[in-house]
Design a protein around this motif. Structure first.
Motif, PDB file in Angstrom:
ATOM      1  N   GLU A  32       0.953  -1.168  -0.053  1.00  0.00           N
ATOM      2  CA  GLU A  32      -0.050   0.065   0.012  1.00  0.00           C
ATOM      3  C   GLU A  32       0.810   1.189  -0.072  1.00  0.00           C
ATOM      4  OE1 GLU A  32      -4.146  -0.035   1.960  1.00  0.00           O
ATOM      5  OE2 GLU A  32      -3.148  -1.572   3.000  1.00  0.00           O
ATOM      6  N   ASP A  33       0.324   2.465  -0.518  1.00  0.00           N
ATOM      7  CA  ASP A  33       0.969   3.584  -0.924  1.00  0.00           C
ATOM      8  C   ASP A  33       2.565   3.379  -1.145  1.00  0.00           C
ATOM      9  OD1 ASP A  33       1.275   6.276  -1.270  1.00  0.00           O
ATOM     10  OD2 ASP A  33       1.765   6.552   1.011  1.00  0.00           O
ATOM     11  N   ARG A  34       2.643   2.818  -2.329  1.00  0.00           N
ATOM     12  CA  ARG A  34       4.019   2.617  -2.802  1.00  0.00           C
ATOM     13  C   ARG A  34       4.287   3.484  -4.180  1.00  0.00           C
ATOM     14  NH1 ARG A  34       6.387  -1.948   0.140  1.00  0.00           N
ATOM     15  NH2 ARG A  34       4.938  -1.718   1.789  1.00  0.00           N
ATOM     16  N   LEU A  35       5.423   3.743  -4.155  1.00  0.00           N
ATOM     17  CA  LEU A  35       5.938   4.224  -5.481  1.00  0.00           C
ATOM     18  C   LEU A  35       6.716   3.415  -6.190  1.00  0.00           C
ATOM     19  CD1 LEU A  35       7.534   7.981  -4.469  1.00  0.00           C
ATOM     20  CD2 LEU A  35       5.614   7.526  -5.879  1.00  0.00           C
ATOM     21  N   LEU A  36       6.336   3.146  -7.531  1.00  0.00           N
ATOM     22  CA  LEU A  36       7.278   2.408  -8.350  1.00  0.00           C
ATOM     23  C   LEU A  36       7.718   3.197  -9.612  1.00  0.00           C
ATOM     24  CD1 LEU A  36       6.043  -1.394  -9.328  1.00  0.00           C
ATOM     25  CD2 LEU A  36       6.670   0.376 -11.089  1.00  0.00           C
ATOM     26  N   GLY A  37       8.791   2.985  -9.910  1.00  0.00           N
ATOM     27  CA  GLY A  37       9.542   3.943 -10.913  1.00  0.00           C
ATOM     28  C   GLY A  37       9.693   2.613 -12.142  1.00  0.00           C
ATOM     29  N   VAL A  38       9.567   2.907 -13.247  1.00  0.00           N
ATOM     30  CA  VAL A  38       9.712   2.278 -14.359  1.00  0.00           C
ATOM     31  C   VAL A  38      10.550   2.838 -15.367  1.00  0.00           C
ATOM     32  CG1 VAL A  38       8.682   1.276 -16.461  1.00  0.00           C
ATOM     33  CG2 VAL A  38       7.520   1.304 -14.417  1.00  0.00           C
ATOM     34  N   ASP A  39      11.799   2.217 -15.709  1.00  0.00           N
ATOM     35  CA  ASP A  39      12.958   3.002 -16.258  1.00  0.00           C
ATOM     36  C   ASP A  39      12.604   2.940 -17.912  1.00  0.00           C
ATOM     37  OD1 ASP A  39      13.750   0.752 -17.775  1.00  0.00           O
ATOM     38  OD2 ASP A  39      15.230   0.329 -16.218  1.00  0.00           O
ATOM     39  N   GLU A  41      13.669   1.580 -20.338  1.00  0.00           N
ATOM     40  CA  GLU A  41      13.828   0.231 -21.020  1.00  0.00           C
ATOM     41  C   GLU A  41      12.593  -0.774 -20.304  1.00  0.00           C
ATOM     42  OE1 GLU A  41      17.842  -1.636 -20.119  1.00  0.00           O
ATOM     43  OE2 GLU A  41      18.356  -0.191 -21.847  1.00  0.00           O
ATOM     44  N   GLY A  42      11.773  -0.301 -19.717  1.00  0.00           N
ATOM     45  CA  GLY A  42      10.328  -0.703 -19.285  1.00  0.00           C
ATOM     46  C   GLY A  42      10.667  -1.746 -17.999  1.00  0.00           C
ATOM     47  N   LYS A  43      11.800  -1.696 -17.360  1.00  0.00           N
ATOM     48  CA  LYS A  43      11.996  -2.340 -16.438  1.00  0.00           C
ATOM     49  C   LYS A  43      11.895  -1.632 -14.804  1.00  0.00           C
ATOM     50  CE  LYS A  43      15.636  -5.034 -18.246  1.00  0.00           C
ATOM     51  NZ  LYS A  43      14.863  -6.105 -18.851  1.00  0.00           N
ATOM     52  N   ILE A  44      11.134  -2.320 -13.922  1.00  0.00           N
ATOM     53  CA  ILE A  44      10.966  -1.722 -12.634  1.00  0.00           C
ATOM     54  C   ILE A  44      12.348  -1.244 -12.166  1.00  0.00           C
ATOM     55  CG2 ILE A  44       9.923  -2.208 -10.236  1.00  0.00           C
ATOM     56  CD1 ILE A  44       8.164  -4.443 -11.649  1.00  0.00           C
ATOM     57  N   ALA A  45      12.626  -0.128 -11.797  1.00  0.00           N
ATOM     58  CA  ALA A  45      13.846   0.573 -11.284  1.00  0.00           C
ATOM     59  C   ALA A  45      13.852   0.721  -9.902  1.00  0.00           C
ATOM     60  CB  ALA A  45      13.887   2.029 -12.194  1.00  0.00           C
ATOM     61  N   PHE A  46      12.769   0.987  -9.239  1.00  0.00           N
ATOM     62  CA  PHE A  46      12.499   1.096  -7.779  1.00  0.00           C
ATOM     63  C   PHE A  46      11.245   0.688  -7.402  1.00  0.00           C
ATOM     64  CE2 PHE A  46      12.095   5.454  -9.221  1.00  0.00           C
ATOM     65  CZ  PHE A  46      10.920   5.977  -8.442  1.00  0.00           C
ATOM     66  N   ILE A  47      11.193   0.252  -6.059  1.00  0.00           N
ATOM     67  CA  ILE A  47       9.701   0.561  -5.269  1.00  0.00           C
ATOM     68  C   ILE A  47      10.107   0.846  -3.977  1.00  0.00           C
ATOM     69  CG2 ILE A  47       8.079  -1.084  -4.600  1.00  0.00           C
ATOM     70  CD1 ILE A  47       8.702  -3.288  -6.558  1.00  0.00           C
ATOM     71  N   GLY A  48       9.265   1.909  -3.660  1.00  0.00           N
ATOM     72  CA  GLY A  48       9.451   2.588  -2.362  1.00  0.00           C
ATOM     73  C   GLY A  48       8.279   2.833  -1.595  1.00  0.00           C
ATOM     74  N   SER A  49       8.345   3.532  -0.584  1.00  0.00           N
ATOM     75  CA  SER A  49       7.250   3.944   0.160  1.00  0.00           C
ATOM     76  C   SER A  49       6.946   5.586  -0.421  1.00  0.00           C
ATOM     77  CB  SER A  49       7.773   4.266   1.607  1.00  0.00           C
ATOM     78  OG  SER A  49       6.586   5.004   2.217  1.00  0.00           O
ATOM     79  N   GLY A  50       5.588   5.485  -0.635  1.00  0.00           N
ATOM     80  CA  GLY A  50       4.822   6.940  -1.155  1.00  0.00           C
ATOM     81  C   GLY A  50       5.329   8.179  -0.187  1.00  0.00           C
ATOM     82  N   LYS A  51       5.550   7.777   0.850  1.00  0.00           N
ATOM     83  CA  LYS A  51       6.301   9.009   1.976  1.00  0.00           C
ATOM     84  C   LYS A  51       7.547   9.550   1.575  1.00  0.00           C
ATOM     85  CE  LYS A  51       3.236   7.245   5.659  1.00  0.00           C
ATOM     86  NZ  LYS A  51       2.922   6.059   5.354  1.00  0.00           N
ATOM     87  N   GLU A  52       8.123   8.443   0.979  1.00  0.00           N
ATOM     88  CA  GLU A  52       9.679   8.959   0.372  1.00  0.00           C
ATOM     89  C   GLU A  52       9.863   9.707  -0.926  1.00  0.00           C
ATOM     90  OE1 GLU A  52      11.453   5.000   2.536  1.00  0.00           O
ATOM     91  OE2 GLU A  52      11.611   5.193   0.520  1.00  0.00           O
ATOM     92  N   VAL A  53       8.508  10.316  -1.455  1.00  0.00           N
ATOM     93  CA  VAL A  53       8.683  10.617  -2.636  1.00  0.00           C
ATOM     94  C   VAL A  53       9.653  11.749  -3.124  1.00  0.00           C
ATOM     95  CG1 VAL A  53       6.808  12.409  -2.184  1.00  0.00           C
ATOM     96  CG2 VAL A  53       7.109  11.805  -4.662  1.00  0.00           C
ATOM     97  N   ASP A  54       9.754  12.600  -2.016  1.00  0.00           N
ATOM     98  CA  ASP A  54      10.853  13.563  -2.296  1.00  0.00           C
ATOM     99  C   ASP A  54      12.343  12.971  -2.272  1.00  0.00           C
ATOM    100  OD1 ASP A  54       8.921  15.602  -2.358  1.00  0.00           O
ATOM    101  OD2 ASP A  54       9.038  16.012   0.009  1.00  0.00           O
ATOM    102  N   SER A  55      12.575  12.191  -1.478  1.00  0.00           N
ATOM    103  CA  SER A  55      14.115  11.551  -1.379  1.00  0.00           C
ATOM    104  C   SER A  55      14.036  10.743  -2.637  1.00  0.00           C
ATOM    105  CB  SER A  55      14.394  10.934  -0.342  1.00  0.00           C
ATOM    106  OG  SER A  55      13.289   9.627  -0.282  1.00  0.00           O
ATOM    107  N   LEU A  56      13.165  10.140  -2.911  1.00  0.00           N
ATOM    108  CA  LEU A  56      13.224   9.175  -4.249  1.00  0.00           C
ATOM    109  C   LEU A  56      13.378   9.997  -5.528  1.00  0.00           C
ATOM    110  CD1 LEU A  56      10.610   6.403  -3.204  1.00  0.00           C
ATOM    111  CD2 LEU A  56      13.205   6.168  -3.782  1.00  0.00           C
ATOM    112  N   SER A  57      12.604  11.291  -5.527  1.00  0.00           N
ATOM    113  CA  SER A  57      12.780  11.915  -6.760  1.00  0.00           C
ATOM    114  C   SER A  57      13.923  12.598  -7.045  1.00  0.00           C
ATOM    115  CB  SER A  57      11.627  13.050  -6.746  1.00  0.00           C
ATOM    116  OG  SER A  57      11.798  14.256  -5.838  1.00  0.00           O
TER     117      SER A  57
END
Ligand SMILES: Nc1nc2[nH]cnc2c(=O)[nH]1
Ligand SMILES: [Zn+2]
Length: 453
Positions: A32-39, A41-57
């Motif tokens: 729940e409330d995850r951030l998933l980044g796709v690169d 090349e279409g691959k999943i680059a990261f999965i993190g907590s939604g709360k970490e949006v600033d640091s992940l960005s």
């Protein structure tokens, strides 16, 4: 962790919300409330907590405002894997379910498949089946085509054009007493299989691969089976066929191949049982045969709609899993009348419950287990789980954006703040393509269709 160089591959998309998938240890894991980044090349680059949006960005270099936010009744789940479908039989799906297998093949299947010599006919049917399955959430399909090489190549092209991940098989058969014009000589079948593989690989479609496809032992001479085993071995290819679907068929194989210990032994001794083999049905396999599946790494495609529609048998999935044999689900269009994997999920549960009615001690499959079979289990059965099947960093993003509350959709009365697991259960039991808002394969959005009507 990621295997690629983070600086070389950029982030193409980031999604925030609920992700539901299976792991090797857990049939359903809710994130729940995850951030998933796709690169890119279409691959999943990261999965993190939604709360970490600033640091992940900051870390991954994306704009926090560019994140796609899922709605309250939405979630992402992995795309479904149809481990066994006859693309050519889509032309008569929903009809002709009144005969047992061997008569059904002679009366309906072979005459229809013979028509795929006509490339216009083939193009029309194959375009419809690829679109229909994609729209219903099948991101990976393992297809049987027909004996015709050019039409089979066309199926590969159409799957590529629409962005579906596919294994495509040119059917091989040199025995057909009922419709004699629908068969090849062993030399033709071997030569055309080599041409099919060579030409399909030459296209370099990123998500489409050939699969060596002897129809089933009763349609193939021992010589042909041997050639196909050799071709698969020399080129490290996938293999697909049918096995032990009906009792009558098992009896026929005993008569045709009297020197073999079992139906499974016929394939095994022709080098057709490998860890890239998927065999459809297997309703009547013995414990000894399942042991051979386990030892070779071959898998079973469970096709419950077809098994019931043609009165073939009821596969005991629990028994197959207890033998530690890989198992995925298949629609088996048109023995199975529905091209939707959601139907395969429901029919799998129905069959398991029918077995429970017969034996109240039976360990009924849960919807969570069947969800895994439709996704990760299917990718394992096709030996594609390195690339797809769940949301793991490094895998391709093959996903369905499910909206359980779609306007005009089939699901009513969803409570505010409903648990994601309840939303998943409702979708699996009640949902349809109206609830599949978007489909992604290898990071690319392939549904809704953009360029084509
Ligand atoms: N269900 C099914 N079983 C088969 N066995 C051999 N060919 C077929 C087929 O086309 N469909
Ligand atoms: Zn089949």
């Amino acid at each position: 962790m990621t295997s690629f160089n983070e600086s070389a591959v950029g982030i193409a998309h980031v999604y925030r919300g609920t992700f539901v998938h299976s792991t090797y240890h857990k049939a359903v894991e809710i994130l729940e409330d995850r951030l998933l980044g796709v690169d890119t090349e279409g691959k999943i680059a990261f999965i993190g907590s939604g709360k970490e949006v600033d640091s992940l960005s900051q870390k991954w270099g994306f704009e926090a405002l560019a994140v796609t936010q899922l709605g309250q009744h939405e979630f992402f789940m992995p795309g479904m894997v149809d481990t066994h479908i006859h693309a050519s039989q889509y032309s008569y799906a929903g009809t002709a379910l009144d005969l047992p297998l061997l008569q059904w093949l002679n009366m309906y299947t072979f005459p229809v498949e013979a028509r795929f010599k006509d490339l216009d006919f083939a193009c029309n049917v194959y375009t419809h089946v690829v679109k229909r399955t994609l729209r219903n959430g099948t991101t990976t399909a393992c297809y049987f085509a027909t004996i015709h090489t050019d039409a089979s190549l066309l199926l590969g092209q159409i799957a590529n054009d629409f962005g579906q991940r596919a294994l495509v098989g040119k059917v091989c058969m040199d025995t057909n007493n009922f419709v004699p014009h629908y068969k090849e000589t062993p030399e033709e079948s071997e030569g055309e299989t080599k041409r099919f593989i060579g030409e399909l690989l030459k296209k370099k479609y990123p998500l489409v691969r050939p699969v060596v496809t002897p129809r089933f032992a009763p349609s193939c001479s021992s010589a042909l089976l041997g050639h196909l085993g050799e071709i698969a071995q020399n080129n490290h290819l996938h293999i697909q066929s049918h096995i032990s679907e009906t009792k009558e068929e098992v009896k026929l194989v005993k008569e045709l191949f009297p020197d073999y210990d079992s139906y499974t032994d016929v394939y095994h001794r022709h080098n057709l049982l490998t860890d890239k083999t998927v065999m459809a049905h297997g309703c009547h396999l013995t414990d000894g045969e399942l042991k051979l599946f386990r030892e070779t790494g071959a898998s079973v495609a469970h096709c419950p709609n077809s098994n019931i529609s043609l009165c073939s048998g009821m596969l005991d999935v629990r028994r197959v899993l207890n033998h530690k044999v890989k198992l995925g689900l298949g629609t088996d269009v048109a023995g199975g009348y529905s091209p939707s994997m959601l139907d395969a999920v429901r029919r799998t549960l129905d069959t398991s419950k029918a077995l429970t009615i017969q034996d109240t001690q039976y360990h009924t499959l849960t919807f969570e287990e069947v969800f895994r079979l439709a996704t990760l289990g299917g990718s394992q059965a096709l030996s594609l789980d390195e690339h797809t099947g769940n949301f793991e960093v490094g895998k391709d993003f093959d996903a369905l954006r499910v909206n359980t509350d779609a306007a005009g959709g089939p699901i009513d009365l969803i409570n505010h703040g409903e648990e994601p697991k309840v939303l998943l259960e409702k979708f699996l039991n009640l949902g349809d393509d109206r609830n599949i808002a978007e489909v992604y394969v290898a990071g690319k959005r392939v549904v809704p269709f953009v360029d084509r009507p």
